[in-house]
Write an enzyme that holds these catalytic residues in place. Structure first.
Site, PDB file in Angstrom:
ATOM      1  CB  SER A 130      39.820  13.177  29.288  1.00 36.79           C
ATOM      2  OG  SER A 130      40.661  12.155  28.816  1.00 36.79           O
ATOM      3  CE  LYS A 185      36.504  11.615  29.580  1.00 40.14           C
ATOM      4  NZ  LYS A 185      36.333  10.284  29.657  1.00 40.14           N
ATOM      5  CG  ASN A 189      36.055   8.352  26.632  1.00 38.15           C
ATOM      6  OD1 ASN A 189      36.650   9.399  26.639  1.00 38.15           O
ATOM      7  ND2 ASN A 189      35.638   7.581  27.853  1.00 38.15           N
ATOM      8  CD  GLU A 192      40.762   6.518  25.761  1.00 33.01           C
ATOM      9  OE1 GLU A 192      40.629   5.645  26.704  1.00 33.01           O
ATOM     10  OE2 GLU A 192      40.386   7.872  26.273  1.00 33.01           O
TER      11      GLU A 192
END
Length: 484
Positions: A130, A185, A189, A192
Protein backbone atom coordinates in the site's frame (compact mmCIF):
# COMPACT_ATOMS: atom_id res chain seq x y z
CA UNK A 1 28.43 -16.51 -14.89
CA UNK A 2 27.59 -16.39 -11.18
CA UNK A 3 24.02 -15.05 -10.55
CA UNK A 4 24.05 -11.54 -9.06
CA UNK A 5 20.39 -10.55 -8.61
CA UNK A 6 18.94 -10.54 -5.09
CA UNK A 7 15.34 -10.62 -6.27
CA UNK A 8 13.33 -10.61 -9.51
CA UNK A 9 10.25 -8.57 -10.25
CA UNK A 10 7.66 -9.36 -12.91
CA UNK A 11 5.36 -6.53 -14.00
CA UNK A 12 6.69 -3.13 -15.01
CA UNK A 13 3.62 -0.95 -14.64
CA UNK A 14 4.09 2.17 -12.52
CA UNK A 15 3.98 0.34 -9.15
CA UNK A 16 6.43 -2.31 -10.34
CA UNK A 17 8.89 0.20 -11.78
CA UNK A 18 8.87 2.31 -8.61
CA UNK A 19 9.34 -0.69 -6.34
CA UNK A 20 12.33 -1.82 -8.44
CA UNK A 21 13.93 1.63 -8.18
CA UNK A 22 13.26 1.61 -4.43
CA UNK A 23 15.04 -1.74 -4.10
CA UNK A 24 17.93 -0.47 -6.20
CA UNK A 25 18.26 2.62 -3.98
CA UNK A 26 18.64 0.33 -0.97
CA UNK A 27 21.51 -1.63 -2.50
CA UNK A 28 19.65 -4.63 -3.91
CA UNK A 29 20.24 -5.92 -7.42
CA UNK A 30 16.92 -6.54 -9.17
CA UNK A 31 16.24 -8.56 -12.32
CA UNK A 32 13.09 -7.49 -14.17
CA UNK A 33 10.71 -8.99 -16.73
CA UNK A 34 7.46 -7.91 -18.33
CA UNK A 35 5.00 -9.83 -20.49
CA UNK A 36 5.35 -7.09 -23.12
CA UNK A 37 9.11 -7.46 -23.43
CA UNK A 38 9.66 -4.04 -25.03
CA UNK A 39 8.77 -2.48 -21.66
CA UNK A 40 11.90 -4.05 -20.18
CA UNK A 41 14.16 -2.24 -22.64
CA UNK A 42 12.19 1.00 -22.28
CA UNK A 43 12.58 0.85 -18.51
CA UNK A 44 16.32 0.16 -18.68
CA UNK A 45 16.86 3.00 -21.16
CA UNK A 46 14.78 5.53 -19.26
CA UNK A 47 13.75 5.27 -15.59
CA UNK A 48 16.36 2.62 -14.66
CA UNK A 49 19.20 4.11 -16.68
CA UNK A 50 22.41 4.16 -14.62
CA UNK A 51 21.12 1.65 -12.04
CA UNK A 52 22.13 -1.96 -11.32
CA UNK A 53 18.77 -3.26 -12.61
CA UNK A 54 19.14 -6.29 -14.90
CA UNK A 55 16.68 -6.78 -17.76
CA UNK A 56 15.44 -10.18 -18.92
CA UNK A 57 13.52 -11.08 -22.09
CA UNK A 58 12.21 -14.45 -20.88
CA UNK A 59 11.25 -16.19 -17.65
CA UNK A 60 14.18 -18.58 -18.07
CA UNK A 61 16.63 -15.69 -18.44
CA UNK A 62 15.06 -13.90 -15.47
CA UNK A 63 15.53 -16.88 -13.16
CA UNK A 64 19.10 -17.44 -14.38
CA UNK A 65 20.14 -14.09 -12.87
CA UNK A 66 18.94 -14.98 -9.35
CA UNK A 67 20.95 -16.02 -6.32
CA UNK A 68 19.64 -19.02 -4.37
CA UNK A 69 17.15 -19.33 -2.86
CA UNK A 70 15.54 -17.56 -5.77
CA UNK A 71 13.06 -14.83 -4.89
CA UNK A 72 10.58 -13.81 -7.58
CA UNK A 73 8.02 -11.06 -6.92
CA UNK A 74 5.02 -10.40 -9.17
CA UNK A 75 3.15 -7.12 -9.46
CA UNK A 76 0.57 -8.13 -12.03
CA UNK A 77 -3.21 -8.00 -12.28
CA UNK A 78 -4.92 -10.15 -9.64
CA UNK A 79 -6.56 -13.37 -10.78
CA UNK A 80 -5.58 -15.62 -13.67
CA UNK A 81 -2.44 -13.64 -14.54
CA UNK A 82 -0.87 -14.58 -11.19
CA UNK A 83 -1.59 -18.28 -11.69
CA UNK A 84 -0.29 -18.16 -15.26
CA UNK A 85 3.03 -16.64 -14.20
CA UNK A 86 3.36 -19.17 -11.37
CA UNK A 87 3.03 -22.00 -13.89
CA UNK A 88 5.59 -20.35 -16.19
CA UNK A 89 8.03 -19.98 -13.31
CA UNK A 90 7.82 -23.47 -11.81
CA UNK A 91 9.82 -25.37 -14.51
CA UNK A 92 12.75 -23.00 -13.89
CA UNK A 93 12.73 -23.03 -10.08
CA UNK A 94 13.79 -25.60 -7.52
CA UNK A 95 12.41 -26.59 -4.08
CA UNK A 96 12.95 -23.86 -1.51
CA UNK A 97 12.62 -21.01 -4.00
CA UNK A 98 10.14 -18.26 -3.16
CA UNK A 99 7.32 -16.79 -5.25
CA UNK A 100 5.85 -13.50 -4.00
CA UNK A 101 2.53 -12.04 -5.15
CA UNK A 102 2.48 -8.31 -4.41
CA UNK A 103 -0.78 -7.56 -6.23
CA UNK A 104 -4.23 -6.94 -4.79
CA UNK A 105 -5.16 -10.61 -4.76
CA UNK A 106 -8.19 -12.10 -3.02
CA UNK A 107 -6.96 -13.70 0.20
CA UNK A 108 -8.60 -17.07 -0.61
CA UNK A 109 -6.41 -17.21 -3.73
CA UNK A 110 -3.33 -16.75 -1.54
CA UNK A 111 -4.54 -19.55 0.75
CA UNK A 112 -4.89 -21.80 -2.29
CA UNK A 113 -1.55 -20.80 -3.80
CA UNK A 114 0.33 -21.34 -0.54
CA UNK A 115 -1.02 -24.89 -0.24
CA UNK A 116 -0.38 -25.64 -3.91
CA UNK A 117 3.22 -24.39 -3.96
CA UNK A 118 4.17 -25.83 -0.57
CA UNK A 119 2.90 -29.17 -1.87
CA UNK A 120 5.51 -28.93 -4.62
CA UNK A 121 8.31 -27.89 -2.25
CA UNK A 122 8.22 -24.16 -3.01
CA UNK A 123 7.49 -21.24 -0.71
CA UNK A 124 4.80 -18.63 -1.37
CA UNK A 125 4.24 -15.14 -0.02
CA UNK A 126 1.11 -13.09 -0.64
CA UNK A 127 1.93 -9.53 0.37
CA UNK A 128 -0.26 -6.49 0.59
CA UNK A 129 1.48 -3.40 -0.81
CA UNK A 130 0.00 0.00 0.00
CA UNK A 131 1.02 3.56 -0.66
CA UNK A 132 0.42 4.03 -4.35
CA UNK A 133 3.12 5.19 -6.74
CA UNK A 134 4.84 7.45 -4.21
CA UNK A 135 4.85 4.75 -1.55
CA UNK A 136 6.30 2.15 -3.92
CA UNK A 137 9.09 4.54 -4.87
CA UNK A 138 10.01 5.93 -1.45
CA UNK A 139 8.63 3.46 1.11
CA UNK A 140 5.35 1.52 1.06
CA UNK A 141 3.53 -0.33 3.81
CA UNK A 142 4.12 -4.04 3.22
CA UNK A 143 1.95 -6.80 4.70
CA UNK A 144 3.49 -10.21 3.90
CA UNK A 145 1.90 -13.55 4.73
CA UNK A 146 2.11 -17.11 3.40
CA UNK A 147 4.80 -19.72 4.02
CA UNK A 148 6.34 -18.74 7.39
CA UNK A 149 9.80 -20.07 6.48
CA UNK A 150 9.95 -17.61 3.56
CA UNK A 151 10.11 -14.60 5.90
CA UNK A 152 13.77 -15.09 6.82
CA UNK A 153 14.73 -14.82 3.13
CA UNK A 154 12.70 -11.70 2.27
CA UNK A 155 12.74 -9.83 5.60
CA UNK A 156 15.83 -7.71 4.91
CA UNK A 157 14.62 -6.57 1.49
CA UNK A 158 11.04 -5.88 2.59
CA UNK A 159 11.91 -4.01 5.76
CA UNK A 160 14.62 -1.91 4.12
CA UNK A 161 12.37 -0.71 1.28
CA UNK A 162 9.31 -0.13 3.47
CA UNK A 163 8.25 3.17 5.00
CA UNK A 164 9.73 4.02 8.40
CA UNK A 165 8.13 5.68 11.41
CA UNK A 166 9.54 6.95 14.70
CA UNK A 167 12.96 5.50 15.63
CA UNK A 168 13.31 4.14 12.07
CA UNK A 169 10.80 1.32 12.71
CA UNK A 170 9.79 -0.33 9.39
CA UNK A 171 6.13 -0.42 8.36
CA UNK A 172 6.48 -4.09 7.53
CA UNK A 173 6.42 -7.27 9.56
CA UNK A 174 5.28 -10.85 9.09
CA UNK A 175 1.48 -10.97 9.26
CA UNK A 176 0.68 -14.68 9.36
CA UNK A 177 0.10 -17.92 7.49
CA UNK A 178 -1.21 -18.48 3.93
CA UNK A 179 -3.68 -15.69 3.08
CA UNK A 180 -3.17 -13.50 6.16
CA UNK A 181 -1.12 -10.84 4.38
CA UNK A 182 -3.62 -10.26 1.63
CA UNK A 183 -6.46 -10.43 4.15
CA UNK A 184 -4.99 -7.61 6.22
CA UNK A 185 -4.46 -5.59 3.01
CA UNK A 186 -8.12 -6.25 2.10
CA UNK A 187 -9.27 -4.89 5.47
CA UNK A 188 -6.91 -1.93 5.01
CA UNK A 189 -8.67 -1.17 1.74
CA UNK A 190 -12.09 -1.51 3.37
CA UNK A 191 -11.06 1.01 6.04
CA UNK A 192 -9.70 3.20 3.24
CA UNK A 193 -13.16 3.15 1.61
CA UNK A 194 -14.69 4.21 4.94
CA UNK A 195 -12.17 7.01 5.57
CA UNK A 196 -12.70 8.43 2.09
CA UNK A 197 -16.49 8.34 2.41
CA UNK A 198 -16.39 10.06 5.81
CA UNK A 199 -14.19 12.82 4.41
CA UNK A 200 -16.53 13.21 1.44
CA UNK A 201 -19.52 13.57 3.77
CA UNK A 202 -17.69 16.25 5.77
CA UNK A 203 -16.97 18.03 2.47
CA UNK A 204 -20.63 17.69 1.41
CA UNK A 205 -21.87 19.19 4.67
CA UNK A 206 -19.52 22.16 4.35
CA UNK A 207 -20.11 22.69 0.64
CA UNK A 208 -23.89 22.29 0.36
CA UNK A 209 -24.88 22.82 3.98
CA UNK A 210 -22.65 25.75 4.90
CA UNK A 211 -22.07 27.11 1.39
CA UNK A 212 -18.28 27.09 1.78
CA UNK A 213 -15.94 27.58 -1.15
CA UNK A 214 -13.20 25.17 -2.13
CA UNK A 215 -10.58 27.60 -0.80
CA UNK A 216 -12.39 27.87 2.55
CA UNK A 217 -12.65 24.09 2.82
CA UNK A 218 -8.97 23.79 1.91
CA UNK A 219 -8.16 25.90 4.96
CA UNK A 220 -10.37 23.70 7.16
CA UNK A 221 -8.81 20.42 6.05
CA UNK A 222 -5.31 21.86 6.25
CA UNK A 223 -6.05 22.89 9.83
CA UNK A 224 -7.56 19.50 10.68
CA UNK A 225 -4.38 17.86 9.39
CA UNK A 226 -2.43 19.53 12.19
CA UNK A 227 -4.41 17.79 14.93
CA UNK A 228 -6.02 14.44 15.74
CA UNK A 229 -7.09 13.94 12.12
CA UNK A 230 -3.52 14.23 10.81
CA UNK A 231 -3.47 11.71 7.94
CA UNK A 232 -2.56 11.18 4.31
CA UNK A 233 -6.19 11.34 3.14
CA UNK A 234 -6.96 14.58 4.99
CA UNK A 235 -3.70 16.05 3.68
CA UNK A 236 -4.46 15.23 0.05
CA UNK A 237 -8.04 16.45 0.46
CA UNK A 238 -6.69 19.84 1.47
CA UNK A 239 -4.37 19.80 -1.55
CA UNK A 240 -7.16 18.78 -3.94
CA UNK A 241 -9.43 21.59 -2.73
CA UNK A 242 -6.65 24.13 -3.34
CA UNK A 243 -5.88 22.91 -6.87
CA UNK A 244 -7.03 25.18 -9.68
CA UNK A 245 -7.90 24.32 -13.28
CA UNK A 246 -6.38 26.28 -16.17
CA UNK A 247 -9.13 28.91 -15.85
CA UNK A 248 -8.30 29.51 -12.19
CA UNK A 249 -11.42 27.72 -10.90
CA UNK A 250 -11.25 24.76 -8.45
CA UNK A 251 -10.70 21.58 -10.46
CA UNK A 252 -12.65 19.48 -7.93
CA UNK A 253 -15.86 21.31 -8.87
CA UNK A 254 -15.50 20.11 -12.48
CA UNK A 255 -15.02 16.42 -11.72
CA UNK A 256 -18.01 14.16 -12.47
CA UNK A 257 -19.53 12.85 -9.23
CA UNK A 258 -19.36 9.14 -10.06
CA UNK A 259 -16.88 7.04 -8.07
CA UNK A 260 -15.07 3.96 -9.32
CA UNK A 261 -13.97 0.90 -7.37
CA UNK A 262 -11.72 -2.09 -8.04
CA UNK A 263 -13.45 -4.59 -5.76
CA UNK A 264 -11.37 -4.81 -2.58
CA UNK A 265 -13.98 -2.89 -0.56
CA UNK A 266 -16.66 -5.24 -1.86
CA UNK A 267 -14.53 -8.26 -0.93
CA UNK A 268 -14.24 -6.95 2.63
CA UNK A 269 -18.00 -6.53 2.96
CA UNK A 270 -18.71 -9.96 1.46
CA UNK A 271 -16.27 -11.65 3.84
CA UNK A 272 -17.76 -9.78 6.81
CA UNK A 273 -21.14 -11.26 5.94
CA UNK A 274 -19.64 -14.75 5.85
CA UNK A 275 -18.10 -14.21 9.30
CA UNK A 276 -21.15 -12.39 10.74
CA UNK A 277 -19.25 -9.20 11.61
CA UNK A 278 -21.15 -5.90 11.11
CA UNK A 279 -18.69 -3.62 9.29
CA UNK A 280 -21.59 -1.30 8.56
CA UNK A 281 -19.52 1.79 7.81
CA UNK A 282 -17.41 0.07 5.15
CA UNK A 283 -20.58 -1.39 3.63
CA UNK A 284 -22.17 2.05 3.39
CA UNK A 285 -18.96 3.36 1.81
CA UNK A 286 -19.14 0.66 -0.87
CA UNK A 287 -22.84 1.29 -1.51
CA UNK A 288 -22.27 5.06 -1.62
CA UNK A 289 -19.96 4.50 -4.56
CA UNK A 290 -22.68 2.40 -6.18
CA UNK A 291 -25.24 5.17 -5.65
CA UNK A 292 -22.83 7.72 -7.12
CA UNK A 293 -22.64 5.61 -10.28
CA UNK A 294 -26.41 6.08 -10.81
CA UNK A 295 -25.73 9.56 -12.17
CA UNK A 296 -28.41 9.74 -14.87
CA UNK A 297 -31.06 8.38 -12.52
CA UNK A 298 -30.06 10.82 -9.79
CA UNK A 299 -30.21 13.79 -12.16
CA UNK A 300 -33.70 12.77 -13.26
CA UNK A 301 -34.86 12.09 -9.69
CA UNK A 302 -33.52 15.45 -8.49
CA UNK A 303 -36.18 17.17 -10.63
CA UNK A 304 -39.06 15.11 -9.22
CA UNK A 305 -38.24 14.03 -5.67
CA UNK A 306 -38.48 16.91 -3.23
CA UNK A 307 -36.78 17.51 0.10
CA UNK A 308 -35.66 20.35 2.38
CA UNK A 309 -33.23 23.07 1.37
CA UNK A 310 -29.73 22.04 2.48
CA UNK A 311 -28.69 25.43 3.87
CA UNK A 312 -27.50 25.21 7.49
CA UNK A 313 -27.76 28.43 9.49
CA UNK A 314 -26.16 29.53 12.73
CA UNK A 315 -22.54 29.77 13.77
CA UNK A 316 -20.56 28.33 10.85
CA UNK A 317 -17.28 27.90 12.72
CA UNK A 318 -19.06 26.04 15.50
CA UNK A 319 -20.70 23.63 13.05
CA UNK A 320 -17.40 23.04 11.22
CA UNK A 321 -15.92 21.99 14.57
CA UNK A 322 -18.91 19.70 15.12
CA UNK A 323 -18.22 18.08 11.73
CA UNK A 324 -14.59 17.53 12.76
CA UNK A 325 -15.67 15.78 15.93
CA UNK A 326 -18.24 13.68 14.05
CA UNK A 327 -15.53 12.67 11.59
CA UNK A 328 -13.18 11.67 14.41
CA UNK A 329 -15.79 9.64 16.29
CA UNK A 330 -16.95 7.91 13.11
CA UNK A 331 -13.36 7.08 12.22
CA UNK A 332 -12.96 5.33 15.57
CA UNK A 333 -16.03 3.20 14.78
CA UNK A 334 -14.65 2.35 11.34
CA UNK A 335 -11.36 1.06 12.74
CA UNK A 336 -13.15 -0.73 15.58
CA UNK A 337 -15.21 -2.61 13.00
CA UNK A 338 -12.12 -3.41 10.91
CA UNK A 339 -10.34 -4.86 13.94
CA UNK A 340 -13.46 -6.85 14.88
CA UNK A 341 -13.34 -8.38 11.41
CA UNK A 342 -9.63 -9.25 11.63
CA UNK A 343 -10.15 -10.84 15.06
CA UNK A 344 -12.99 -13.00 13.70
CA UNK A 345 -10.90 -13.94 10.64
CA UNK A 346 -7.94 -14.95 12.81
CA UNK A 347 -10.19 -17.30 14.74
CA UNK A 348 -11.90 -18.66 11.61
CA UNK A 349 -8.74 -19.21 9.55
CA UNK A 350 -6.32 -20.10 12.35
CA UNK A 351 -4.09 -17.02 12.12
CA UNK A 352 -2.13 -15.47 14.97
CA UNK A 353 -2.43 -11.78 14.09
CA UNK A 354 -0.49 -9.06 15.91
CA UNK A 355 -3.07 -6.26 16.04
CA UNK A 356 -0.71 -3.64 17.42
CA UNK A 357 1.86 -4.63 14.81
CA UNK A 358 -0.73 -4.23 12.05
CA UNK A 359 -1.45 -0.68 13.24
CA UNK A 360 2.30 -0.02 13.09
CA UNK A 361 2.46 -1.39 9.53
CA UNK A 362 -0.29 1.07 8.60
CA UNK A 363 1.34 3.94 10.51
CA UNK A 364 3.39 5.03 7.50
CA UNK A 365 3.64 4.46 3.77
CA UNK A 366 0.04 3.38 3.17
CA UNK A 367 -3.08 5.24 2.09
CA UNK A 368 -4.68 5.17 5.57
CA UNK A 369 -1.50 6.26 7.35
CA UNK A 370 -2.31 8.65 10.15
CA UNK A 371 -1.41 9.82 13.66
CA UNK A 372 -4.54 7.98 14.79
CA UNK A 373 -2.91 4.58 14.19
CA UNK A 374 -0.29 5.22 16.85
CA UNK A 375 -3.08 5.29 19.43
CA UNK A 376 -4.44 2.00 18.09
CA UNK A 377 -1.02 0.38 18.51
CA UNK A 378 -0.84 1.70 22.07
CA UNK A 379 -4.31 0.29 22.80
CA UNK A 380 -3.38 -3.24 21.69
CA UNK A 381 0.07 -3.05 23.29
CA UNK A 382 -1.65 -2.32 26.62
CA UNK A 383 -4.32 -4.98 26.17
CA UNK A 384 -3.64 -7.70 23.62
CA UNK A 385 -7.09 -9.20 24.34
CA UNK A 386 -8.96 -5.95 23.70
CA UNK A 387 -12.27 -7.11 22.22
CA UNK A 388 -13.28 -3.79 20.73
CA UNK A 389 -11.29 -0.63 20.11
CA UNK A 390 -14.13 1.53 21.47
CA UNK A 391 -13.57 -0.04 24.91
CA UNK A 392 -9.99 1.23 25.17
CA UNK A 393 -9.88 4.12 27.67
CA UNK A 394 -8.42 6.60 25.18
CA UNK A 395 -10.98 5.89 22.47
CA UNK A 396 -13.86 5.60 24.96
CA UNK A 397 -13.07 9.11 26.20
CA UNK A 398 -12.61 10.43 22.64
CA UNK A 399 -16.08 9.23 21.66
CA UNK A 400 -17.55 10.67 24.85
CA UNK A 401 -15.99 14.06 24.09
CA UNK A 402 -17.25 14.02 20.48
CA UNK A 403 -20.66 12.48 21.06
CA UNK A 404 -22.83 15.58 21.35
CA UNK A 405 -21.38 17.12 18.18
CA UNK A 406 -21.61 13.77 16.36
CA UNK A 407 -25.33 13.48 17.14
CA UNK A 408 -25.99 17.10 16.20
CA UNK A 409 -24.29 16.67 12.84
CA UNK A 410 -26.21 13.50 11.97
CA UNK A 411 -29.50 15.08 13.09
CA UNK A 412 -28.85 18.29 11.14
CA UNK A 413 -27.92 16.34 8.02
CA UNK A 414 -31.20 14.42 8.24
CA UNK A 415 -33.20 17.62 8.76
CA UNK A 416 -31.53 19.31 5.79
CA UNK A 417 -31.66 16.33 3.44
CA UNK A 418 -27.87 15.96 3.11
CA UNK A 419 -26.98 12.27 2.84
CA UNK A 420 -24.45 11.12 5.44
CA UNK A 421 -24.67 7.31 5.28
CA UNK A 422 -21.24 6.72 6.87
CA UNK A 423 -21.65 9.25 9.71
CA UNK A 424 -25.15 7.91 10.38
CA UNK A 425 -24.35 4.21 10.34
CA UNK A 426 -21.30 4.79 12.56
CA UNK A 427 -23.53 6.43 15.16
CA UNK A 428 -26.17 3.71 14.80
CA UNK A 429 -23.54 1.02 15.33
CA UNK A 430 -22.19 2.81 18.40
CA UNK A 431 -25.68 3.02 19.88
CA UNK A 432 -26.40 -0.61 19.01
CA UNK A 433 -23.13 -1.86 20.49
CA UNK A 434 -23.67 0.02 23.76
CA UNK A 435 -27.25 -1.33 24.11
CA UNK A 436 -27.63 -4.23 26.53
CA UNK A 437 -30.96 -5.02 24.92
CA UNK A 438 -32.01 -4.61 21.29
CA UNK A 439 -35.39 -5.28 19.61
CA UNK A 440 -34.12 -8.54 18.10
CA UNK A 441 -36.35 -10.38 20.57
CA UNK A 442 -39.34 -9.25 18.49
CA UNK A 443 -37.53 -10.14 15.27
CA UNK A 444 -36.84 -13.65 16.56
CA UNK A 445 -40.48 -14.00 17.63
CA UNK A 446 -41.50 -13.04 14.08
CA UNK A 447 -39.16 -15.67 12.64
CA UNK A 448 -40.59 -18.28 14.96
CA UNK A 449 -44.16 -17.19 14.15
CA UNK A 450 -43.91 -17.59 10.37
CA UNK A 451 -41.11 -20.18 10.08
CA UNK A 452 -40.85 -22.04 13.39
CA UNK A 453 -37.21 -20.91 13.61
CA UNK A 454 -37.20 -21.08 17.45
CA UNK A 455 -35.84 -18.65 20.01
CA UNK A 456 -33.90 -18.56 23.27
CA UNK A 457 -35.33 -17.22 26.54
CA UNK A 458 -33.92 -14.69 28.98
CA UNK A 459 -34.97 -16.89 31.91
CA UNK A 460 -33.26 -20.02 30.61
CA UNK A 461 -29.58 -20.91 29.88
CA UNK A 462 -28.10 -19.97 26.52
CA UNK A 463 -28.25 -22.82 24.04
CA UNK A 464 -31.80 -23.96 24.89
CA UNK A 465 -34.22 -23.32 22.03
CA UNK A 466 -38.00 -23.01 22.13
CA UNK A 467 -40.85 -22.89 19.66
CA UNK A 468 -44.33 -21.49 20.30
CA UNK A 469 -47.52 -22.41 18.48
CA UNK A 470 -48.46 -18.72 18.11
CA UNK A 471 -51.79 -19.24 16.30
CA UNK A 472 -52.92 -22.53 17.76
CA UNK A 473 -52.82 -23.98 14.25
CA UNK A 474 -49.08 -24.26 13.59
CA UNK A 475 -48.24 -27.35 15.63
CA UNK A 476 -45.19 -27.95 17.79
CA UNK A 477 -42.62 -28.95 15.14
CA UNK A 478 -39.75 -26.45 14.78
CA UNK A 479 -37.41 -25.96 11.82
CA UNK A 480 -34.28 -26.20 13.94
CA UNK A 481 -32.09 -23.71 15.74
CA UNK A 482 -31.11 -20.37 14.27
CA UNK A 483 -27.74 -18.84 13.64
CA UNK A 484 -26.80 -15.22 14.15
Amino acid sequence: MEPTADIALIGLAVMGQNLVLNMNDHGFTVAVYNRTVSKVDDFLNKEARGTKVIGAHSIEELVSHLKRPRRVMMLVKAGNAVDEFIEQLLPHLEPGDIIIDGGNSLFQDSVRRTKYLEGKGFLFVGSGVSGGEEGARHGPSLMPGGSPSAWAFIKEIFQKISAKVEDDVPCCDWVGENGAGHYVKMVHNGIEYGDMQLICEAYHLMKDGLGMTADEMHEVFADWNKGDLDSFLVEITANILAFKDTDGEPLVDKILDTAGQKGTGKWTVMNSQELGIPITLMAEAVYSRCVSALKDGRVSASKRLKGPRPAIGGDRAKFVEAIRQALYASKIVSYAQGYMLMRAAAQEYGWNLNYGGIALMWRGGCIIRSRFLGKIKEAFDKNKRLSNLMLDPFFRKAIKDCQRSWRNVVAMAAKKGIPTPAFSTALAFYDSYRSARLPANLLQAQRDYFGAHTYERLDRPRGEFFHTNWTGRGGDVSSGTYTV
